[in-house]
Write an enzyme that holds these catalytic residues in place. Structure first.
Site, PDB file in Angstrom:
ATOM      1  N   HIS A 264      11.185  -1.763  -9.766  1.00  0.00           N
ATOM      2  CA  HIS A 264      10.467  -2.449  -8.685  1.00  0.00           C
ATOM      3  C   HIS A 264       9.239  -1.634  -8.246  1.00  0.00           C
ATOM      4  CE1 HIS A 264      10.360  -5.053  -5.002  1.00  0.00           C
ATOM      5  NE2 HIS A 264       9.725  -3.997  -4.525  1.00  0.00           N
ATOM      6  N   GLU A 265       9.458  -0.385  -7.890  1.00  0.00           N
ATOM      7  CA  GLU A 265       8.339   0.425  -7.385  1.00  0.00           C
ATOM      8  C   GLU A 265       7.304   0.677  -8.488  1.00  0.00           C
ATOM      9  OE1 GLU A 265       8.032   0.611  -4.268  1.00  0.00           O
ATOM     10  OE2 GLU A 265      10.094   0.044  -3.788  1.00  0.00           O
ATOM     11  N   HIS A 268       4.826  -2.049  -8.414  1.00  0.00           N
ATOM     12  CA  HIS A 268       3.798  -1.790  -7.389  1.00  0.00           C
ATOM     13  C   HIS A 268       2.810  -0.747  -7.897  1.00  0.00           C
ATOM     14  CE1 HIS A 268       5.408  -4.145  -4.087  1.00  0.00           C
ATOM     15  NE2 HIS A 268       6.566  -3.528  -4.094  1.00  0.00           N
ATOM     16  N   GLU A 294       4.061  -7.784  -4.135  1.00  0.00           N
ATOM     17  CA  GLU A 294       5.489  -7.972  -4.377  1.00  0.00           C
ATOM     18  C   GLU A 294       5.724  -8.782  -5.655  1.00  0.00           C
ATOM     19  OE1 GLU A 294       7.426  -6.235  -2.639  1.00  0.00           O
ATOM     20  OE2 GLU A 294       9.431  -7.046  -2.941  1.00  0.00           O
TER      21      GLU A 294
END
Ligand code: ZN
Length: 502
Positions: A264-265, A268, A294
């Protein structure tokens, strides 16, 4: 005409340097800083933020912006100058609507409330946060009035995170989505089993960390322009296109926490590393909206990370590292990481129920800003909403109203961007899968370069110079829609739970 860029760029560089220096101090606070440094660090960050705000609202900047705007009127084809003028005007007008005293008071209240939230959560007692949160809600009502809005005070708050998004648009989107989701969740609930149990074993934290770093390097995260560290709450921040920091946390008894948190990160981080280098040290060097940001994290976490091809790729790595998984086939792991179970905690929710967690927060926030709900009644309203949306009820405030940090940080209007991001991720990925030949096969072989290049070209490089809405329209020929996400969920979970969800 020579573009009057040099003057305004010098001002923007100064503001960016101060803001990034503050961000480094904030990153350090979440990763390595000793607790005893909390008060001195708060002063240091406040000083840098105040200086940045002074420059961002100065007469000098106003004049430089006005001359840039008159240049753009004469030379409308200079895209860089036009984008800088447009975003510069938006930021300047918003910053100057908030008086310095108000900004300082809000920052101080939020910094106090952040600590109050942590203590209240540890004590499982909402009353310890209540007074500070009342202060924050009042200040955010004042903030909405200062920023200005046409229809609804919540519009002004939403617009901070998702420019142009309105309360009415989110309400419409969410109520349609909810009507579609509730029967899907109910149908899957009939088929619940313990397929996720194989992930709830002991997994050596050092090996979890090692696998995470190996995967994200292979995906394309540039460790020469970033690093990963541990923190209590995973996040991504950047101090430059060449210095992007992601963090993760490792749960020794539950492997998905670090595994998917890291993916997830990284999503980003890839966005931040992919912004056009011309935008460095200007207001254009950032994600265009939190929803678009997101969409990048959720795409790598879900559309890629929770897919069958990705599991085929990662299965030999996982079974090689963890003997306790050696008896499990790739299909067992695929089913386990996609188990659907209504649960209390948003960040641990599966893809299907996740958006229901967001909807209930949106509903409560709007009620607060319409003065239909008082802060002191939040715990009760939260528990009722959990029951109505998910059929589960928290036994205490820590697993309920106190689980997220956002409200204590004054982040009203933030939560809807999580669902908006999920929808955007499916909308963009659907098009990527059409345009990239053999995308599944590439993922199965651990080849992520084509997808990353596609995202770089269509999303990342634009930074803030292109709005989320225009990116969606240019790439997918339509504005934000829930259809691709719903189609993705129906197909995937029909297969996973042997249902006909179409
Ligand atoms: Zn995120």
């Amino acid at each position: 005409m020579t573009p009057p860029r040099d003057a305004i760029l010098a001002l923007y560089n100064r503001i960016a340097d101060l803001s990034h220096a503050a961000a480094i101090l904030e990153w350090d606070q979440e990763t390595y800083m000793p607790d005893g440094a909390t008060p001195s660090r708060a002063h240091q960050i406040a000083t840098l933020r105040r200086l940045a705000h002074e420059f961002a609202t100065s007469d000098e900047l106003r004049q430089a912006l006005e001359s840039l705007e008159s240049y753009v009127r004469e030379e409308p084809d200079d895209d860089f100058a036009a984008a800088l003028a447009r975003i510069g005007r938006r930021d300047f007008d918003r910053a100057t609507r908030l008086p310095a005293n108000f900004v300082a008071k809000l920052a101080e209240t939020e910094s106090r409330a952040k600590t109050a939230w942590r203590l209240a959560r540890e004590a499982n007692d909402f009353s310890r946060l209540r007074d500070d949160l009342e202060g924050i809600v009042d200040l955010n009502k004042e903030k909405a009035a200062l920023l200005g809005f046409d229809d609804h005070p919540y519009d002004a708050l939403l617009d901070q995170f998702e420019p142009g998004m309105t309360t009415a648009a989110v309400s419409g989107l969410f109520s349609d989505l909810r009507a579609e989701l509730v029967p899907i969740v109910a149908a899957i609930a009939e088929k619940r089993d313990d397929r996720a149990s194989l992930l709830r074993r002991e997994f050596d934290p050092a090996k979890q960390w090692e696998i995470g770093e190996r995967l994200i390097r292979q995906i394309g995260f540039d460790f020469n322009a970033g690093r990963q560290d541990l923190s209590a709450h995973p996040f991504c921040t950047s101090f430059s296109i060449d210095d992007v920091r992601i963090t993760t946390r490792v749960d020794p008894d539950f492997i998905p926490s670090a595994f998917f948190g890291t993916l997830h990160e990284t999503g980003h981080g890839l966005y931040e590393q992919g912004v056009d280098r011309r935008f460095e040290r200007t207001p254009l060097a950032d994600g265009t909206s939190l929803g678009m940001h997101e969409s990048q994290s959720r795409m790598w976490e879900n559309q890629v990370g929770r897919s069958r091809p990705f599991v085929d790729f990662v299965w030999p790595i996982l079974t090689g590292a963890f003997a306790q998984l050696s008896g499990s086939g790739a299909e067992d792991i695929y089913r386990a990481i996609n188990a659907v179970e209504p649960s209390l905690i948003r960040v641990e929710a599966d893809e299907v129920t996740y958006n229901l967690h967001v909807m209930l927060r949106f509903e409560l926030e709007v009620a607060l800003f319409e003065n239909r709900l008082e802060v002191r009644d939040l715990p009760h309203a939260w528990n009722e909403a959990m029951d109505a949306y998910l059929g589960v009820r928290p036994s205490g405030d820590a697993a309920g109203v106190l689980q997220d940090i956002h409200w204590s940080m004054g982040g009203f209007g933030y939560f809807p961007t999580y669902t908006i991001g999920n929808l955007m991720s499916a909308q963009l990925f659907e098009r990527a899968a059409e345009e990239i030949a053999d995308l599944d096969e590439r993922i199965r072989r651990g080849r992520f370069d084509a997808l990353l290049l596609w995202l770089r070209h269509n999303v990342h490089r634009h930074g803030r110079s292109k709005s989320a809405e225009s990116i969606l329209r240019d790439v997918t020929d339509r504005g934000l829609t829930a259809e691709p996400w719903l189609a993705y969920v129906r197909t995937k979970y029909s297969d996973l739970y042997d249902l006909d969800l179409r």
